[in-house]
Design an enzyme around this catalytic site. Sequence first.
Site, mmCIF file in Angstrom:
data_model
loop_
_atom_site.group_PDB
_atom_site.id
_atom_site.type_symbol
_atom_site.label_atom_id
_atom_site.label_comp_id
_atom_site.label_asym_id
_atom_site.label_seq_id
_atom_site.Cartn_x
_atom_site.Cartn_y
_atom_site.Cartn_z
ATOM 1 N N ARG A 175 0.794 -1.221 0.000
ATOM 2 C CA ARG A 175 0.000 0.000 0.000
ATOM 3 C C ARG A 175 0.830 1.277 0.000
ATOM 4 N NH1 ARG A 175 -3.024 -3.735 2.099
ATOM 5 N NH2 ARG A 175 -1.112 -4.204 3.178
ATOM 6 N N THR A 176 1.773 1.372 0.928
ATOM 7 C CA THR A 176 2.467 2.645 1.110
ATOM 8 C C THR A 176 3.277 3.022 -0.133
ATOM 9 O OG1 THR A 176 2.564 2.136 3.446
ATOM 10 C CG2 THR A 176 3.969 3.915 2.695
ATOM 11 N N LYS A 185 24.899 -5.217 -2.382
ATOM 12 C CA LYS A 185 26.367 -5.341 -2.432
ATOM 13 C C LYS A 185 26.988 -4.670 -1.213
ATOM 14 C CE LYS A 185 26.502 -5.086 -7.476
ATOM 15 N NZ LYS A 185 26.757 -4.129 -8.568
ATOM 16 N N ARG A 227 11.425 4.057 3.490
ATOM 17 C CA ARG A 227 11.019 3.011 4.438
ATOM 18 C C ARG A 227 12.255 2.188 4.756
ATOM 19 N NH1 ARG A 227 5.887 -0.860 4.570
ATOM 20 N NH2 ARG A 227 5.096 1.137 5.275
ATOM 21 N N HIS A 242 5.338 5.976 11.588
ATOM 22 C CA HIS A 242 4.783 5.911 10.233
ATOM 23 C C HIS A 242 3.780 7.071 10.137
ATOM 24 C CE1 HIS A 242 3.494 4.417 6.491
ATOM 25 N NE2 HIS A 242 3.057 3.217 6.811
HETATM 26 N N1 ASP Z 1 1.577 -1.374 6.874
HETATM 27 C C1 ASP Z 1 1.831 -0.891 8.204
HETATM 28 C C2 ASP Z 1 3.305 -0.647 8.420
HETATM 29 O O1 ASP Z 1 4.058 -0.704 7.488
HETATM 30 C C3 ASP Z 1 1.241 -1.740 9.246
HETATM 31 C C4 ASP Z 1 1.749 -3.137 9.333
HETATM 32 O O2 ASP Z 1 2.655 -3.536 8.597
HETATM 33 O O3 ASP Z 1 1.232 -3.853 10.178
HETATM 34 O O4 ASP Z 1 3.713 -0.373 9.525
#
Ligand code: ASP
Length: 308
Positions: free
Chosen positions: A55-56, A83, A105, A133
């Site tokens: 999703r993100t 690497k 991320r 987040h």
């Molecule tokens: N998608 C959210 C996160 O990346 C929640 C999860 O993974 O549970 O933190």
Amino acid sequence: MIRHLLSGADLDAATATLILDTAAEMATVAGREVKKLPALRGRTVVNLFYEDSTRTRISFEAAAKRLSADVINFSAKGSSVTKGESLKDTALTLQAMGADAVVVRHPASGAPHRLADWVDGSVVNAGDGTHEHPTQALLDAYTMRARLGRLAGLHVAVVGDVLHSRVARSNVLLLSTLGAKVTLVGPPTLIPVDIAQALAPGIDVSYDLDAVLPNVDVVMMLRVQRERMTDSYFPSAREYARRYGLDAPRMRRLPEHAIVMHPGPMNRGMEITPEVADSPRSTIVEQVANGVSVRMAVLYLLLGGNNL
Ligand code: ASP
């Protein structure tokens, strides 16, 4: 406007409200036949993902593209990271390419903060380890406000694996700033004793989900993050579901107007049953759609876009 978005604590009430209001304007673009604004034309947004995401990552990509930015997607798999290239060297490469914003991320808590020291562009934390987040918290706040009409005075239960949840941390910080009341609910092993007080004053903790449900406007179920668990925090998945899973009989304890949220990905049958996840009270699909509008607003405001 702030330069980076690293934590829910970076946002005061006025800035958070500006982002939510801007996101509401961005949402009107999603309804158009041509879902595009020229606001970030000529600007470069890099998505730097060292950890899996569905999703993100897609949401940030869609958001940047709807604002006409040039988007570069970098995933650690298949890059020089495998690497052994360090985050710093990767940052210097991005810097040389003239990234205006880096969406990152990373499995290490604090990585986006380090990155912010090394690049001139804006850094957006898209999830760092078990830490934060912030855009998830913003899209959750947006969804609550859209469904329930306000945030101030709402009572939100955040349920489950608080210990490993960056979603919980960012939500507690943002919701407190916006005047909502938060109760953390889960097994004692997954709610660190001092977390509530360390995050924000006035946060309650309960180990009894059934007792909390009749008093809340929102119940936010968290994923049980087995990939981050180094210990056994509960006897079995079945036992966890029995005490802390949201099923249909439990959902009926909620007030009529209350909504059910989950950030995804869900462990269906563990923290939430399919019947609840797919019920009209569930906002799970709306949260995903709202995520694009909220991330458009964040990128637009951080990059000082114009020509809305
Ligand atoms: N998608 C959210 C996160 O990346 C929640 C999860 O993974 O549970 O933190």
